[in-house]
Design a protein around this motif. Structure first.
Motif, PDB file in Angstrom:
ATOM      1  N   MET A   1     -20.703  10.538   2.489  1.00 18.13           N
ATOM      2  CA  MET A   1     -19.629  11.303   3.103  1.00 18.13           C
ATOM      3  C   MET A   1     -19.803  11.238   4.616  1.00 18.13           C
ATOM      4  N   ASN A   2     -18.744  11.012   5.327  1.00 15.34           N
ATOM      5  CA  ASN A   2     -18.753  10.864   6.776  1.00 15.34           C
ATOM      6  C   ASN A   2     -18.956  12.234   7.441  1.00 15.34           C
ATOM      7  N   GLU A   3     -20.100  12.404   8.102  1.00 18.49           N
ATOM      8  CA  GLU A   3     -20.425  13.698   8.706  1.00 18.49           C
ATOM      9  C   GLU A   3     -19.491  14.072   9.851  1.00 18.49           C
ATOM     10  N   GLN A   4     -19.023  13.094  10.625  1.00 19.78           N
ATOM     11  CA  GLN A   4     -18.107  13.391  11.728  1.00 19.78           C
ATOM     12  C   GLN A   4     -16.785  13.934  11.204  1.00 19.78           C
ATOM     13  N   LEU A   5     -16.267  13.317  10.151  1.00 18.54           N
ATOM     14  CA  LEU A   5     -15.022  13.823   9.565  1.00 18.54           C
ATOM     15  C   LEU A   5     -15.228  15.227   9.009  1.00 18.54           C
ATOM     16  N   LEU A   6     -16.351  15.459   8.378  1.00 17.55           N
ATOM     17  CA  LEU A   6     -16.645  16.773   7.834  1.00 17.55           C
ATOM     18  C   LEU A   6     -16.690  17.818   8.945  1.00 17.55           C
ATOM     19  N   LYS A   7     -17.270  17.473  10.090  1.00 17.25           N
ATOM     20  CA  LYS A   7     -17.309  18.401  11.228  1.00 17.25           C
ATOM     21  C   LYS A   7     -15.904  18.731  11.723  1.00 17.25           C
ATOM     22  N   VAL A   8     -15.025  17.735  11.766  1.00 21.21           N
ATOM     23  CA  VAL A   8     -13.646  17.973  12.198  1.00 21.21           C
ATOM     24  C   VAL A   8     -12.936  18.878  11.185  1.00 21.21           C
ATOM     25  N   LEU A   9     -13.135  18.626   9.894  1.00 19.85           N
ATOM     26  CA  LEU A   9     -12.535  19.477   8.866  1.00 19.85           C
ATOM     27  C   LEU A   9     -13.002  20.918   9.007  1.00 19.85           C
ATOM     28  N   VAL A  10     -14.300  21.106   9.224  1.00 14.15           N
ATOM     29  CA  VAL A  10     -14.844  22.460   9.389  1.00 14.15           C
ATOM     30  C   VAL A  10     -14.239  23.123  10.621  1.00 14.15           C
ATOM     31  N   HIS A  11     -14.106  22.382  11.708  1.00 14.84           N
ATOM     32  CA  HIS A  11     -13.532  22.941  12.934  1.00 14.84           C
ATOM     33  C   HIS A  11     -12.089  23.402  12.708  1.00 14.84           C
ATOM     34  N   ILE A  12     -11.261  22.551  12.133  1.00 17.15           N
ATOM     35  CA  ILE A  12      -9.862  22.908  11.886  1.00 17.15           C
ATOM     36  C   ILE A  12      -9.787  24.104  10.948  1.00 17.15           C
ATOM     37  N   ALA A  13     -10.578  24.077   9.886  1.00 15.90           N
ATOM     38  CA  ALA A  13     -10.568  25.178   8.925  1.00 15.90           C
ATOM     39  C   ALA A  13     -10.976  26.488   9.591  1.00 15.90           C
ATOM     40  N   THR A  14     -11.985  26.431  10.437  1.00 14.16           N
ATOM     41  CA  THR A  14     -12.461  27.637  11.113  1.00 14.16           C
ATOM     42  C   THR A  14     -11.417  28.176  12.080  1.00 14.16           C
ATOM     43  N   GLU A  15     -10.764  27.282  12.810  1.00 16.57           N
ATOM     44  CA  GLU A  15      -9.778  27.697  13.808  1.00 16.57           C
ATOM     45  C   GLU A  15      -8.464  28.199  13.205  1.00 16.57           C
ATOM     46  N   SER A  16      -8.056  27.617  12.079  1.00 13.43           N
ATOM     47  CA  SER A  16      -6.698  27.900  11.581  1.00 13.43           C
ATOM     48  C   SER A  16      -6.612  28.444  10.161  1.00 13.43           C
ATOM     49  N   TYR A  17      -7.684  28.381   9.388  1.00  9.31           N
ATOM     50  CA  TYR A  17      -7.590  28.736   7.968  1.00  9.31           C
ATOM     51  C   TYR A  17      -8.727  29.645   7.505  1.00  9.31           C
ATOM     52  N   ASP A  18      -9.218  30.490   8.397  1.00 13.35           N
ATOM     53  CA  ASP A  18     -10.330  31.398   8.060  1.00 13.35           C
ATOM     54  C   ASP A  18     -11.515  30.657   7.452  1.00 13.35           C
ATOM     55  N   ILE A  57      -8.944  11.738   6.704  1.00  9.63           N
ATOM     56  CA  ILE A  57      -8.170  11.305   7.869  1.00  9.63           C
ATOM     57  C   ILE A  57      -6.708  11.688   7.703  1.00  9.63           C
ATOM     58  N   LYS A  58      -6.146  11.488   6.529  1.00  6.61           N
ATOM     59  CA  LYS A  58      -4.750  11.873   6.290  1.00  6.61           C
ATOM     60  C   LYS A  58      -4.556  13.369   6.499  1.00  6.61           C
ATOM     61  N   SER A  59      -5.500  14.166   6.027  1.00  6.53           N
ATOM     62  CA  SER A  59      -5.399  15.614   6.167  1.00  6.53           C
ATOM     63  C   SER A  59      -5.488  16.030   7.634  1.00  6.53           C
ATOM     64  N   ILE A  60      -6.397  15.418   8.369  1.00  3.08           N
ATOM     65  CA  ILE A  60      -6.536  15.708   9.795  1.00  3.08           C
ATOM     66  C   ILE A  60      -5.283  15.285  10.554  1.00  3.08           C
ATOM     67  N   GLU A  61      -4.744  14.120  10.229  1.00  7.40           N
ATOM     68  CA  GLU A  61      -3.505  13.656  10.877  1.00  7.40           C
ATOM     69  C   GLU A  61      -2.349  14.598  10.573  1.00  7.40           C
ATOM     70  N   ARG A  62      -2.272  15.064   9.346  1.00  9.01           N
ATOM     71  CA  ARG A  62      -1.213  16.003   8.955  1.00  9.01           C
ATOM     72  C   ARG A  62      -1.294  17.272   9.800  1.00  9.01           C
TER      73      ARG A  62
END
Length: 77
Positions: A1-18, A57-62
């Motif tokens: 699993m790509n750790e950089q993508l996971l970090k971006v997912l965690v960041h977005i989730a923390t900022e916008s989705y509790d 990547i698709k989720s982050i782009e969305r």
């Protein structure tokens, strides 16, 4: 699993989705999205891909597209 993508997912989730995001692995694909899906329809709406990376990547782009649309709407007001 790509750790950089996971970090971006965690960041977005923390900022916008509790802090909530979902990663699902199925027989033929992966699904990734923000929030907690409730039911099959919500799962179908998650971004999908043949790999975790593709789905992530698709989720982050969305999310990026949503942000741009929200900013444009604010500018139009």
């Amino acid at each position: 699993m790509n750790e950089q993508l996971l970090k971006v997912l965690v960041h977005i989730a923390t900022e916008s989705y509790d802090g909530h995001f979902t990663i699902m692995k199925f027989t033929t694909n992966w699904r990734v999205g923000f929030g907690t899906p409730e039911g099959r329809e919500a799962i179908q709406e998650l971004s999908n891909g043949k790999t975790f990376e593709e789905a992530a990547i698709k989720s982050i782009e969305r999310e990026a597209c949503k942000e741009v649309r929200n900013n444009n709407a604010k500018l139009a007001d």
